[in-house]
Design a protein around this motif. Structure first.
Motif, mmCIF file in Angstrom:
data_model
loop_
_atom_site.group_PDB
_atom_site.id
_atom_site.type_symbol
_atom_site.label_atom_id
_atom_site.label_comp_id
_atom_site.label_asym_id
_atom_site.label_seq_id
_atom_site.Cartn_x
_atom_site.Cartn_y
_atom_site.Cartn_z
ATOM 1 N N LEU A 1 26.823 -27.081 24.215
ATOM 2 C CA LEU A 1 27.356 -25.724 24.367
ATOM 3 C C LEU A 1 28.588 -25.699 25.266
ATOM 4 O O LEU A 1 29.120 -24.621 25.554
ATOM 5 C CB LEU A 1 26.282 -24.794 24.950
ATOM 6 C CG LEU A 1 25.001 -24.629 24.137
ATOM 7 C CD1 LEU A 1 23.992 -23.788 24.908
ATOM 8 C CD2 LEU A 1 25.285 -23.992 22.780
ATOM 9 N N ASP A 2 29.065 -26.872 25.692
ATOM 10 C CA ASP A 2 30.132 -26.955 26.694
ATOM 11 C C ASP A 2 31.411 -26.231 26.292
ATOM 12 O O ASP A 2 32.121 -25.696 27.143
ATOM 13 C CB ASP A 2 30.462 -28.423 26.986
ATOM 14 C CG ASP A 2 29.231 -29.215 27.388
ATOM 15 O OD1 ASP A 2 28.304 -29.295 26.565
ATOM 16 O OD2 ASP A 2 29.197 -29.748 28.504
ATOM 17 N N ALA A 3 31.735 -26.224 24.993
ATOM 18 C CA ALA A 3 32.994 -25.642 24.536
ATOM 19 C C ALA A 3 32.946 -24.121 24.443
ATOM 20 O O ALA A 3 33.982 -23.471 24.296
ATOM 21 C CB ALA A 3 33.378 -26.213 23.168
ATOM 22 N N LEU A 4 31.755 -23.532 24.568
ATOM 23 C CA LEU A 4 31.613 -22.081 24.383
ATOM 24 C C LEU A 4 31.864 -21.358 25.703
ATOM 25 O O LEU A 4 31.011 -20.638 26.220
ATOM 26 C CB LEU A 4 30.229 -21.756 23.832
ATOM 27 C CG LEU A 4 29.815 -22.530 22.564
ATOM 28 C CD1 LEU A 4 28.470 -22.039 22.064
ATOM 29 C CD2 LEU A 4 30.870 -22.396 21.478
ATOM 30 N N VAL A 5 33.053 -21.524 26.238
ATOM 31 C CA VAL A 5 33.373 -21.007 27.575
ATOM 32 C C VAL A 5 33.490 -19.489 27.607
ATOM 33 O O VAL A 5 33.504 -18.889 28.683
ATOM 34 C CB VAL A 5 34.675 -21.637 28.099
ATOM 35 C CG1 VAL A 5 34.480 -23.117 28.336
ATOM 36 C CG2 VAL A 5 35.823 -21.413 27.109
#
Length: 564
Positions: A94-98
């Motif tokens: 989920l890291d890119a879902l800032v």
């Protein structure tokens, strides 16, 4: 683009994998979005525009028996994500879902709260119906407002104090956990979480909160006192980190304390022992430490002052350059706007002219059955094309000229800035050398003074015919031994001082060189990009001209004639 994507068992039946757990992948996302695309004309436009996963803001993936989260990094603009009622066992990828504000992973098979700290904008987190036994791993979610962890396996009450840190938390649901069956749990939670308004989706009544706080008031006072102390400690830590960063940028870190002085004695065992011979040697040592520390502090203060001056010089330089760039950008916008205005007016006149020519051609053909020479129409198109191209060439010249002038001005400003910073750097370096020279003089004075004191002490032993204590035999048993000890000690201290001086001077020179290179590279890169942008804009309008002429059916014949 926003898409709310709901799915049912039909998707599984279409894939003939109704009961098989799967991983979220690119094909899965495309199929879901396609299935839920608009119908009719809206659907046609939706598909013509193309499915842009990176523009999706909301997605619901339910009842697909998803086993693993993956491929969501494509959807960087996702704000709302629902993955409930699946078979997910691990929170991951989920890291890119800032930008994510709402996450629903309820009714899965999750055991550990992990990989959530990257979602710093998250406001709603729903984890009901899993197998979680500890609330953890969400310290960075400072915007958390709604939190549901109902029907899990939480037994202890530690999570209540953990949730106190989320000052924006307004709704908590813990129903269905073993902890809620324990006596006074509800009172404990509403007493220690004064920020929540809803507990288990029921509004907390003020009389219930007041009663609960009265029961636990002693513990609350202690917790608030501990939190206040922790907050003070945290502020002090932040202040120290900020100071450390400034000191490092000023190249004088740890020179406002005794670190350099203590470092010089770290590997000097003989020198350390020598200072402890008697009260007189200790007094000489303390005087040396005081004088040495005074110079270190002067160097520290001077370094901080010079850093502040350099920062102001950089700030002034940045403002001047940015103002120049803004002025040229504003002028460029006006020039580009004039292209649009000229294009619209020219194209309109061209269309009217062609239509009038065609009317005359039709009228003449009706009277004498002859055509007007096509050369006339060719001449009109050639004249229009030449005029438009000349206009675009003049625009290109203006834009490039402005950019070249700006580039030359910035290079001049860069050179002036470089000279100013170089002068400041040289002043700093020269002052550093002077102050370190003073340190060396203080060291020499200490060596000579302690030698006199120790020799005098040795003479007392000789006159009184007493033996020198055994612990001092190896460091000052006689004049030669003492001289060797002092020379070795002096070399150790000199090496530490010289090394720190070289370190500071090398660091400031490297900073200066890196700054100059970085400014030059940035300006050259910006200048090249700007020239390419100007050429691209002009070429784009030339292509528009070509397309406009070719859209006229009669013009196609004219162009064909021109090619012959």
């Amino acid at each position: 683009m926003a898409a709310l994507i709901s799915t049912d068992d039909e998707f599984d039946q279409d894939d003939n994998k109704e009961n098989e757990p799967r991983v979220i992948n690119y094909t899965c996302l495309i199929n879901l979005i396609t299935q839920q695309a608009p119908t009719g004309e809206a659907g046609r436009l939706y598909h013509e525009d193309g499915i842009k996963l990176n523009e999706i803001e909301e997605i619901r993936i339910e009842f697909l028996r998803i086993l693993k989260i993956d491929h969501l990094w494509i959807m960087t603009n996702l704000i709302k994500l629902s993955l409930s009622h699946n078979k997910i066992e691990k929170i991951e990828n989920l890291d890119a879902l800032v930008k994510l504000c709402e996450l629903d992973i309820s009714f899965n098979s999750i055991k550990i709260m992990e990989n959530l700290n990257c979602l710093s904008k998250l406001e709603v987190l729903l984890l009901a119906g899993n197998q979680i036994d500890t609330i953890e791993g969400i310290d960075n979610l400072k915007n958390l407002t709604i939190f549901s962890i109902a029907n899990n396996k939480i037994q202890g009450w530690e999570h209540v104090l953990y949730l106190r840190q989320f000052k924006n938390l307004r709704s908590v649901n813990c129903n269905g956990n073993p902890c809620t069956l324990q006596e006074n749990y509800n009172d404990y939670l509403i007493a220690f979480l004064p920020q929540i308004i809803y507990f288990s989706y029921s509004m907390v009544r003020e009389e219930d909160r007041a009663r609960a706080m009265k029961i636990h008031w002693r513990s609350i006072v202690k917790i608030e006192d501990d939190e206040a102390k922790a907050q003070v400690a945290l502020k002090e830590e932040h202040a120290l980190k900020k100071k450390s960063a400034i000191d490092s940028a000023a190249f004088v870190d740890h020179l406002d304390d005794d670190e350099l002085f203590l470092l010089s004695f770290l590997n000097d065992k003989e020198g350390t022992a020598l200072k402890n011979i008697n009260d007189d040697t200790l007094a000489v040592f303390n005087e040396y430490k005081k004088n040495f520390s005074i110079v270190c502090h002067e160097l520290y203060q001077f370094g901080i002052e010079q850093h502040s001056l350099r920062e102001k010089e950089i700030e002034i330089f940045s403002v001047v350059v940015e103002e120049a760039r803004d002025a040229v950008r504003d002028e460029a916008r006006r020039i580009i706007d004039s292209i649009e205005k000229y294009k619209n007016e020219s194209f309109a006149k061209f269309n009217i002219g062609i239509k009038e020519f065609d009317k005359k051609l039709d009228a003449k053909s009706a009277i004498d059955q002859t055509d007007l020479p096509i050369d006339v129409k060719i001449a009109k198109i050639q004249n229009f094309t030449e005029n438009f191209n000349e206009f675009l060439s003049s625009i290109w010249t203006k834009l490039v000229y402005s950019e070249v002038v700006l580039h030359e001005q910035i290079e001049d400003v860069n050179e002036t800035f470089k000279l100013n910073i170089a002068d400041m750097k040289d002043i700093f370096v020269e002052s550093v050398r002077v102050l370190f020279s003073r340190m060396r003089n203080i060291l020499v004075e200490y060596r000579d003074t302690i030698q006199r004191v120790v020799v005098s002490h040795l003479n007392d032993f000789t006159e009184d015919e007493l033996k020198i204590p055994s612990q001092f035999i190896d460091i000052c048993g006689d004049i030669n031994i003492l001289s060797n000890t002092l020379a070795s000690s002096h070399d150790i201290h000199s090496q530490i001082i010289d090394s720190r001086e070289d370190e500071i001077i090398s660091a400031v020179n490297k900073w200066f060189n890196d700054l100059v290179i970085r400014l030059r590279k940035y300006e050259n890169s910006r200048h090249r990009r700007r020239i390419l942008e100007i050429s691209h804009v002009v070429q784009y309008h030339r292509e528009l001209l070509h397309k406009h002429i070719l859209t006229d059916d009669e013009a196609l014949d004219v162009v064909a004639a021109l090619e012959r």
